[in-house]
Design an enzyme around this catalytic site. Structure first.
Site, short mmCIF file in Angstrom:
data_model
loop_
_atom_site.label_atom_id
_atom_site.label_comp_id
_atom_site.label_asym_id
_atom_site.label_seq_id
_atom_site.Cartn_x
_atom_site.Cartn_y
_atom_site.Cartn_z
N ARG A 155 17.90 23.09 14.38
CA ARG A 155 17.99 24.05 15.50
C ARG A 155 17.12 25.28 15.31
O ARG A 155 16.55 25.79 16.27
CB ARG A 155 19.45 24.50 15.65
CG ARG A 155 20.27 23.43 16.29
CD ARG A 155 21.67 23.87 16.51
NE ARG A 155 22.37 22.79 17.18
CZ ARG A 155 23.67 22.73 17.35
NH1 ARG A 155 24.44 23.70 16.91
NH2 ARG A 155 24.22 21.72 17.97
N ARG A 162 23.62 25.40 10.06
CA ARG A 162 24.65 24.37 10.25
C ARG A 162 24.06 23.09 10.82
O ARG A 162 23.30 23.12 11.78
CB ARG A 162 25.71 24.90 11.22
CG ARG A 162 26.76 23.91 11.61
CD ARG A 162 27.69 24.51 12.63
NE ARG A 162 27.03 24.70 13.89
CZ ARG A 162 27.42 24.15 15.05
NH1 ARG A 162 28.48 23.39 15.09
NH2 ARG A 162 26.77 24.38 16.16
N GLU A 185 22.24 13.26 16.79
CA GLU A 185 21.84 14.63 17.13
C GLU A 185 20.79 15.08 16.13
O GLU A 185 20.60 14.44 15.09
CB GLU A 185 23.06 15.57 17.10
CG GLU A 185 23.92 15.43 18.35
CD GLU A 185 25.04 16.45 18.43
OE1 GLU A 185 25.18 17.28 17.50
OE2 GLU A 185 25.77 16.42 19.42
N HIS A 242 21.25 28.44 19.47
CA HIS A 242 21.08 27.11 20.06
C HIS A 242 19.82 27.14 20.91
O HIS A 242 19.62 28.06 21.70
CB HIS A 242 22.30 26.74 20.92
CG HIS A 242 22.37 25.26 21.16
ND1 HIS A 242 21.49 24.61 21.99
CD2 HIS A 242 23.17 24.32 20.65
CE1 HIS A 242 21.77 23.32 21.98
NE2 HIS A 242 22.79 23.11 21.17
C1 LIG Z 1 29.51 25.89 24.11
C2 LIG Z 1 29.77 25.43 22.70
C3 LIG Z 1 29.52 24.12 22.34
C4 LIG Z 1 29.77 23.67 21.04
N1 LIG Z 1 29.58 22.35 20.74
C5 LIG Z 1 29.95 21.90 19.52
C6 LIG Z 1 29.91 20.51 19.22
O1 LIG Z 1 29.55 19.69 20.05
N2 LIG Z 1 30.30 20.12 17.97
C7 LIG Z 1 30.73 21.00 17.02
O2 LIG Z 1 31.07 20.58 15.90
N3 LIG Z 1 30.77 22.32 17.29
C8 LIG Z 1 30.42 22.79 18.51
N4 LIG Z 1 30.50 24.12 18.78
C9 LIG Z 1 31.03 25.03 17.74
C10 LIG Z 1 32.53 24.84 17.64
O3 LIG Z 1 33.09 24.67 18.92
C11 LIG Z 1 33.20 26.01 16.96
O4 LIG Z 1 32.52 26.40 15.81
C12 LIG Z 1 34.63 25.67 16.58
O5 LIG Z 1 35.32 25.15 17.70
C13 LIG Z 1 35.34 26.90 16.04
O6 LIG Z 1 36.69 26.61 15.89
P1 LIG Z 1 37.66 27.76 15.40
O7 LIG Z 1 39.04 27.21 15.44
O8 LIG Z 1 37.17 28.33 14.14
O9 LIG Z 1 37.48 28.92 16.50
P2 LIG Z 1 37.76 28.89 18.06
O10 LIG Z 1 37.86 27.51 18.57
O11 LIG Z 1 36.78 29.79 18.71
O12 LIG Z 1 39.19 29.57 18.15
C14 LIG Z 1 39.36 30.94 17.84
C15 LIG Z 1 40.71 31.37 18.37
O13 LIG Z 1 41.00 32.70 17.92
C16 LIG Z 1 41.45 33.48 19.02
N5 LIG Z 1 41.17 34.89 18.74
C17 LIG Z 1 39.98 35.48 18.48
N6 LIG Z 1 40.15 36.80 18.26
C18 LIG Z 1 41.48 37.05 18.37
C19 LIG Z 1 42.29 38.22 18.28
N7 LIG Z 1 41.79 39.43 18.05
N8 LIG Z 1 43.63 38.09 18.47
C20 LIG Z 1 44.20 36.89 18.74
N9 LIG Z 1 43.47 35.76 18.86
C21 LIG Z 1 42.13 35.84 18.67
C22 LIG Z 1 40.66 32.91 20.19
O14 LIG Z 1 41.23 33.30 21.43
C23 LIG Z 1 40.79 31.42 19.89
O15 LIG Z 1 42.05 30.93 20.25
C24 LIG Z 1 30.25 24.58 20.07
C25 LIG Z 1 30.48 25.91 20.42
C26 LIG Z 1 30.25 26.33 21.72
C27 LIG Z 1 30.53 27.76 22.09
#
Ligand SMILES: Cc1cc2nc3c(=O)[nH]c(=O)nc-3n(C[C@H](O)[C@H](O)[C@H](O)COP(=O)(O)OP(=O)(O)OC[C@H]3O[C@@H](n4cnc5c(N)ncnc54)[C@H](O)[C@@H]3O)c2cc1C
Length: 494
Positions: free
Chosen positions: A274, A370, A113, A228
């Protein structure tokens, strides 16, 4: 108000929250609360893959160097060391729990990538890496009875008393519950919904960032928002992400006259970082008077494209774009928050008893930009670390008797849809890929006129989300005003 007690409260069920919960479950009772279904998260939608130094041609040292280079001098070395050193163990563990990354003849396949100098991105089912990781983590969480999962439980605010966090207020079925906990781990993900153009799911409204800020948490790097370069731009279609991995496999970007242009902007052309690619696209769109450019992968074998990118192929086809024969209209969209709640490498915030991990946190691992595919790894590595630190430092439940003080209004926000849309549009237009002092102050002025929204806690998820979108937007604008130079993803035209 109802009050419940639990040893560990984990807020969020993405990669960081679930990984943290597994550590906590070794030492006591755990609640995982999440505002939608268990799987609804950015993790579920992550496509391209997870970066990890496991390939023969790669080393931890090279992964470190690439991450530091992408971060434009603002990464914290210790955090990056932790990420790249502990990454391989976290991934092997995930595989032992059943994660099926793509293989060829029983050997893992690594792709390339942007800004990675080696092929180090593992992927699953072509372009559904996050879905596979979330599947495995949820399956494991389901097998652990000590973890109670609460879906559609909306986290309102932290319970902080005398400088210590004792849990959080949760809104479920219109009822507020105080969940008192020996340690609280915030893993609420990012804030893409602050912008009108974003790849992020509806849940990414910056709730954790805004609530932590209200509770007195130190925030860091909020001005660094990653855009992105390539999200789908088609009428009636969502702003679906077209993964960087397409460019890793040779896709080229063309302007509306179908001319290649990235080579004119950067020596690494399509594989530049990016921020560089996003700005080049904006310049080219402005120059040609268009709202989009094209991504072209038609020179690759049709069957290969369908197998390598099945989700992207099927989604585009739904909107009548056959990516094997046609150019894909794309434009940039807000994608990832480098900044957030400031933590050390063990997930500690400045508030005792409050830990944060994943996209809501800022360990300094990403600096000003990032490196693609480092965030799933970040969730695994720092989620596990935050969980194990919480275990070591948890307060005794019998000592937890904070004053409970949350006033919830019965009133509603007037014209909520209009306010939400105004904030998101202003963020895109004034605090987007290219900012200036004038545009940032214009945004701040608009937000000041809306500040009545942030004065209350509401009885609906939607209204609380609007309040959090506004507060997160204000944090981004204020940080962007303070950083007068351009660096990484923060580009000031003045
Ligand atoms: C379309 C897309 C593609 C991506 N592709 C990649 C990739 O290929 N590789 C990579 O490394 N990263 C990628 N990313 C980034 C990566 O997915 C995220 O940074 C990472 O998954 C974040 O993980 P997290 O556990 O911190 O948050 P999340 O996975 O977003 O989880 C957050 C959680 O908190 C909950 N939540 C939020 N607010 C509240 C609230 N007030 N009360 C209760 N629950 C709440 C949500 O419902 C969710 O369950 C991508 C992101 C997107 C959107």
């Amino acid at each position: 108000m109802i009050a419940e007690r639990v040893d560990f409260l984990v807020i969020g069920s993405g990669v960081a929250g679930l990984r943290a919960a597994f550590e906590a479950a070794e030492a006591g009772s755990v609640y995982v609360i999440t505002k939608d279904t268990l799987k609804e998260s950015s993790t579920e939608y992550a496509q391209g893959g997870v970066a990890v130094a496991l390939c023969d041609e790669d080393t931890i040292g090279i992964h470190f160097e690439d991450t530091i280079k992408a971060g434009d001098g603002l990464c914290i070395d210790e955090a990056v060391h932790t990420l790249v050193n502990e990454g391989p163990e976290r991934i092997m563990e995930l595989i032992s729990w059943g994660a099926e990354f793509d293989k060829s003849d029983s050997r893992l396949i690594f792709t390339l990538e942007a800004a990675h100098s080696r092929r180090r991105i593992l992927h699953a089912h072509g372009d559904s890496t996050g879905r596979e990781i979330e599947r495995v983590l949820i399956k494991k969480a389901m097998s652990m009875p000590q973890i109670k999962k609460y879906s559609f439980a909306y986290f309102l605010d932290l319970i902080v008393f005398d400088g210590q966090c004792y849990g959080a207020y949760m809104l479920r079925d219109g009822q507020v519950t105080a969940v008192l906990a020996g340690a609280t781990i915030l893993a609420t993900g990012g804030a893409g919904q602050v912008y009108s153009r974003t790849t992020n799911p509806q849940v990414a409204t910056g709730d954790g960032m805004a609530a932590a800020y209200r509770a007195g948490a130190e925030m860091s790097d909020m001005e660094f928002v990653q855009f992105h370069p390539t999200s789908l731009y088609a009428s009636g279609a969502p702003q679906f992400l077209i993964s960087e991995a397409l460019r890793g496999e040779g896709a080229v970007i063309r302007n509306i006259h179908k001319e290649k242009f990235m080579g004119l902007y950067h020596i690494d052309a399509e594989l530049a970082t990016r921020d560089v690619v996003a700005r080049a696209i904006v310049s080219e769109m402005t120059r040609t008077g268009s709202h989009y450019v094209y991504l072209d992968i038609t020179h690759l074998d049709k069957e290969y494209i369908k197998n390598r990118f099945p989700r992207i192929y099927k989604t585009c086809l739904k909107y009548d774009i056959d990516i094997t024969t046609e150019l894909i209209p794309v434009s940039p969209a807000a994608h990832y928050m480098m900044g957030g709640v400031m933590t050390d490498i063990d997930g500690r915030t400045n508030i005792k008893g409050l830990y944060a991990a994943g996209e809501v946190a800022c360990t300094g691992v990403h600096g000003a930009n990032r490196l693609a595919s480092n965030s799933l790894l970040e969730g695994l590595v720092f989620g596990a670390r935050a969980g194990s630190t919480a275990v070591k430092e948890q307060a005794d439940l019998k000592d937890i008797n904070p004053e409970l003080a949350l006033t919830v209004t019965q009133d509603h926000i007037e014209n909520p849809d209009e306010i939400r849309s105004t904030i998101r549009r202003v963020m895109w237009e004034k605090v987007g890929i290219i900012r200036s002092a004038a545009s940032l102050h214009e945004a701040l002025d608009v937000f000041t006129t809306l500040s009545h929204v942030t004065a209350h806690t509401y009885l609906t998820r939607y209204e609380n989300e609007i309040k959090n979108i506004l507060q997160t937007a204000q944090l981004i604008v204020q940080s962007a005003i303070e950083r007068k130079d351009s660096i990484g993803a923060h580009y000031r035209s003045d």
